[in-house]
Design a protein around this motif. Structure first.
Motif, PDB file in Angstrom:
ATOM      1  N   LEU A   8      55.587 -43.822   1.718  1.00 26.96           N
ATOM      2  CA  LEU A   8      54.379 -43.188   2.238  1.00 26.96           C
ATOM      3  C   LEU A   8      54.652 -41.736   2.637  1.00 26.96           C
ATOM      4  CD1 LEU A   8      52.966 -46.078   4.473  1.00 26.96           C
ATOM      5  CD2 LEU A   8      52.058 -45.296   2.272  1.00 26.96           C
ATOM      6  N   PHE A   9      55.853 -41.504   3.141  1.00 20.64           N
ATOM      7  CA  PHE A   9      56.209 -40.165   3.616  1.00 20.64           C
ATOM      8  C   PHE A   9      56.313 -39.157   2.472  1.00 20.64           C
ATOM      9  CE2 PHE A   9      59.552 -37.010   4.381  1.00 20.64           C
ATOM     10  CZ  PHE A   9      59.064 -36.369   5.513  1.00 20.64           C
ATOM     11  N   ILE A  10      56.888 -39.563   1.361  1.00 24.22           N
ATOM     12  CA  ILE A  10      57.175 -38.618   0.271  1.00 24.22           C
ATOM     13  C   ILE A  10      55.914 -37.930  -0.267  1.00 24.22           C
ATOM     14  CG2 ILE A  10      57.982 -38.463  -2.116  1.00 24.22           C
ATOM     15  CD1 ILE A  10      60.222 -40.400  -1.367  1.00 24.22           C
ATOM     16  N   PRO A  11      54.856 -38.662  -0.668  1.00 26.06           N
ATOM     17  CA  PRO A  11      53.670 -37.948  -1.167  1.00 26.06           C
ATOM     18  C   PRO A  11      52.961 -37.134  -0.093  1.00 26.06           C
ATOM     19  CG  PRO A  11      53.228 -40.304  -1.006  1.00 26.06           C
ATOM     20  CD  PRO A  11      54.694 -40.121  -0.781  1.00 26.06           C
ATOM     21  N   ALA A  12      52.943 -37.655   1.134  1.00 25.61           N
ATOM     22  CA  ALA A  12      52.295 -36.917   2.219  1.00 25.61           C
ATOM     23  C   ALA A  12      53.046 -35.621   2.503  1.00 25.61           C
ATOM     24  CB  ALA A  12      52.228 -37.780   3.477  1.00 25.61           C
ATOM     25  N   SER A  13      54.375 -35.711   2.512  1.00 28.18           N
ATOM     26  CA  SER A  13      55.189 -34.532   2.757  1.00 28.18           C
ATOM     27  C   SER A  13      55.068 -33.536   1.616  1.00 28.18           C
ATOM     28  CB  SER A  13      56.657 -34.937   2.939  1.00 28.18           C
ATOM     29  OG  SER A  13      57.483 -33.800   3.087  1.00 28.18           O
ATOM     30  N   PHE A  14      55.073 -34.032   0.381  1.00 25.57           N
ATOM     31  CA  PHE A  14      55.014 -33.138  -0.774  1.00 25.57           C
ATOM     32  C   PHE A  14      53.705 -32.362  -0.804  1.00 25.57           C
ATOM     33  CE2 PHE A  14      54.961 -32.386  -5.506  1.00 25.57           C
ATOM     34  CZ  PHE A  14      56.018 -31.482  -5.486  1.00 25.57           C
ATOM     35  N   ALA A  15      52.642 -32.985  -0.319  1.00 22.48           N
ATOM     36  CA  ALA A  15      51.364 -32.271  -0.242  1.00 22.48           C
ATOM     37  C   ALA A  15      51.486 -31.085   0.709  1.00 22.48           C
ATOM     38  CB  ALA A  15      50.264 -33.224   0.231  1.00 22.48           C
ATOM     39  N   LEU A  16      52.205 -31.267   1.814  1.00 18.78           N
ATOM     40  CA  LEU A  16      52.439 -30.170   2.749  1.00 18.78           C
ATOM     41  C   LEU A  16      53.338 -29.114   2.131  1.00 18.78           C
ATOM     42  CD1 LEU A  16      53.037 -32.124   6.086  1.00 18.78           C
ATOM     43  CD2 LEU A  16      51.025 -30.772   5.482  1.00 18.78           C
ATOM     44  N   ASN A  17      54.375 -29.547   1.416  1.00 18.98           N
ATOM     45  CA  ASN A  17      55.301 -28.612   0.784  1.00 18.98           C
ATOM     46  C   ASN A  17      54.602 -27.727  -0.243  1.00 18.98           C
ATOM     47  OD1 ASN A  17      57.482 -31.364   0.856  1.00 18.98           O
ATOM     48  ND2 ASN A  17      57.846 -29.529   2.052  1.00 18.98           N
ATOM     49  N   MET A  18      53.673 -28.305  -0.985  1.00 18.46           N
ATOM     50  CA  MET A  18      53.028 -27.576  -2.076  1.00 18.46           C
ATOM     51  C   MET A  18      51.811 -26.776  -1.637  1.00 18.46           C
ATOM     52  SD  MET A  18      54.740 -27.910  -4.837  1.00 18.46           S
ATOM     53  CE  MET A  18      53.535 -27.337  -6.042  1.00 18.46           C
ATOM     54  N   ALA A  19      51.420 -26.897  -0.381  1.00 16.95           N
ATOM     55  CA  ALA A  19      50.270 -26.126   0.112  1.00 16.95           C
ATOM     56  C   ALA A  19      50.542 -24.638  -0.066  1.00 16.95           C
ATOM     57  CB  ALA A  19      50.012 -26.451   1.581  1.00 16.95           C
ATOM     58  N   PRO A  20      49.554 -23.878  -0.528  1.00 18.17           N
ATOM     59  CA  PRO A  20      49.764 -22.446  -0.811  1.00 18.17           C
ATOM     60  C   PRO A  20      49.829 -21.588   0.450  1.00 18.17           C
ATOM     61  CG  PRO A  20      47.486 -23.029  -1.206  1.00 18.17           C
ATOM     62  CD  PRO A  20      48.199 -24.322  -0.882  1.00 18.17           C
ATOM     63  N   GLY A  21      50.892 -21.783   1.221  1.00 16.91           N
ATOM     64  CA  GLY A  21      51.078 -21.004   2.441  1.00 16.91           C
ATOM     65  C   GLY A  21      51.796 -19.694   2.172  1.00 16.91           C
ATOM     66  N   PRO A  22      52.041 -18.909   3.222  1.00 17.90           N
ATOM     67  CA  PRO A  22      52.683 -17.593   3.070  1.00 17.90           C
ATOM     68  C   PRO A  22      54.045 -17.641   2.389  1.00 17.90           C
ATOM     69  CG  PRO A  22      51.706 -17.796   5.245  1.00 17.90           C
ATOM     70  CD  PRO A  22      51.611 -19.146   4.613  1.00 17.90           C
ATOM     71  N   ASN A  23      54.881 -18.627   2.738  1.00 16.06           N
ATOM     72  CA  ASN A  23      56.209 -18.691   2.126  1.00 16.06           C
ATOM     73  C   ASN A  23      56.143 -18.979   0.633  1.00 16.06           C
ATOM     74  OD1 ASN A  23      57.361 -19.500   5.178  1.00 16.06           O
ATOM     75  ND2 ASN A  23      58.827 -18.435   3.866  1.00 16.06           N
ATOM     76  N   ASN A  24      55.267 -19.906   0.235  1.00 15.64           N
ATOM     77  CA  ASN A  24      55.128 -20.205  -1.184  1.00 15.64           C
ATOM     78  C   ASN A  24      54.569 -19.009  -1.935  1.00 15.64           C
ATOM     79  OD1 ASN A  24      56.165 -22.813  -1.195  1.00 15.64           O
ATOM     80  ND2 ASN A  24      54.203 -23.766  -0.732  1.00 15.64           N
ATOM     81  N   LEU A  25      53.661 -18.308  -1.321  1.00 12.82           N
ATOM     82  CA  LEU A  25      53.110 -17.095  -1.923  1.00 12.82           C
ATOM     83  C   LEU A  25      54.193 -16.035  -2.092  1.00 12.82           C
ATOM     84  CD1 LEU A  25      50.494 -15.747  -2.908  1.00 12.82           C
ATOM     85  CD2 LEU A  25      50.156 -14.907  -0.581  1.00 12.82           C
ATOM     86  N   LEU A  26      55.075 -15.935  -1.106  1.00 12.46           N
ATOM     87  CA  LEU A  26      56.173 -14.976  -1.190  1.00 12.46           C
ATOM     88  C   LEU A  26      57.137 -15.357  -2.312  1.00 12.46           C
ATOM     89  CD1 LEU A  26      57.570 -12.487   0.013  1.00 12.46           C
ATOM     90  CD2 LEU A  26      58.758 -14.007   1.599  1.00 12.46           C
ATOM     91  N   SER A  27      57.424 -16.645  -2.479  1.00 13.06           N
ATOM     92  CA  SER A  27      58.286 -17.092  -3.568  1.00 13.06           C
ATOM     93  C   SER A  27      57.691 -16.714  -4.927  1.00 13.06           C
ATOM     94  CB  SER A  27      58.477 -18.613  -3.512  1.00 13.06           C
ATOM     95  OG  SER A  27      59.301 -18.985  -2.436  1.00 13.06           O
TER      96      SER A  27
END
Length: 206
Positions: A8-27
């Motif tokens: 249950l944790f893995i898909p929920a966490s991955f959704a947070l990881n892939m959210a288009p936040g500032p760090n992902n935008l910087l990458s």
């Protein structure tokens, strides 16, 4: 913590990881200008910041820090201003200097430091570890060990997110190969980072 909890944790966490936040935008922006390898290596700075947050959450110190009004305000202002500074740098960047995989005017250490400060300067990020993680922790078990397992999974998924946004940024590099289009991409990223910075400055503790 059961195996079902992890599933249950893995898909929920991955959704947070892939959210288009500032760090992902910087990458994504780093990959477009410096290449995938540089963007992925720079992402280590983000992971280091998250390791610190996970450690604080596991020891219970994160709750104390987050409920401190003065500390929250200081981190919020520092993080918001840093986002605005990054937005300014992107907005004023010369589009004719892009499209080169060489690290140009920034070293890999500088790119890594950017990722670290961007992650560490967002007090809202600590909510992931103080509010989200405990939902998957069994109080009857070893809390420290469970945080270690969840933290390791979160960091692995975060690394996948870094690589995914880096590859996306690399693809955009071909689409925005001309200086006018490159300037447009920089301005879009700058606007999003600036909006995130303003939002962070206006944020209140929940």
């Amino acid at each position: 913590m059961t195996l079902m909890t992890i599933f249950l944790f893995i898909p929920a966490s991955f959704a947070l990881n892939m959210a288009p936040g500032p760090n992902n935008l910087l990458s994504m922006a780093n990959a477009k200008r410096y290449g995938i390898k540089a963007a992925c290596c720079a992402g280590i700075g983000r992971l280091v910041a998250f390791v610190g947050m996970i450690t604080l959450a596991a020891t219970g110190l994160a709750t104390v820090l987050y409920t401190s009004e003065k500390l929250f305000f200081a981190i919020k202002v520092a993080g918001g201003l840093y986002l605005l500074w990054l937005a300014y740098q992107l907005w004023t960047e010369d589009p004719n200097e892009g499209g080169n995989e060489a690290l140009g005017g920034k070293s890999l250490f500088q790119l890594t430091r950017q990722e670290f400060f961007l992650a560490a300067g967002n007090p809202k990020a600590i909510l992931i570890f103080t509010a989200f993680f405990p939902q998957f922790v069994d109080p009857a078990g070893s809390v420290g060990f469970q945080f270690l397992v969840l933290g390791a999974l979160f960091l692995m998924l975060e690394w996948i997110s870094i690589a995914a946004y880096a590859f996306f940024g690399k693809a955009l590099r071909h689409w925005f190969s001309q200086p006018p289009m490159r300037r447009l991409f920089n301005q879009i990223c700058s606007g999003l980072l600036g909006s995130a910075g303003i939002g962070l400055l206006l944020a209140r503790r929940e």
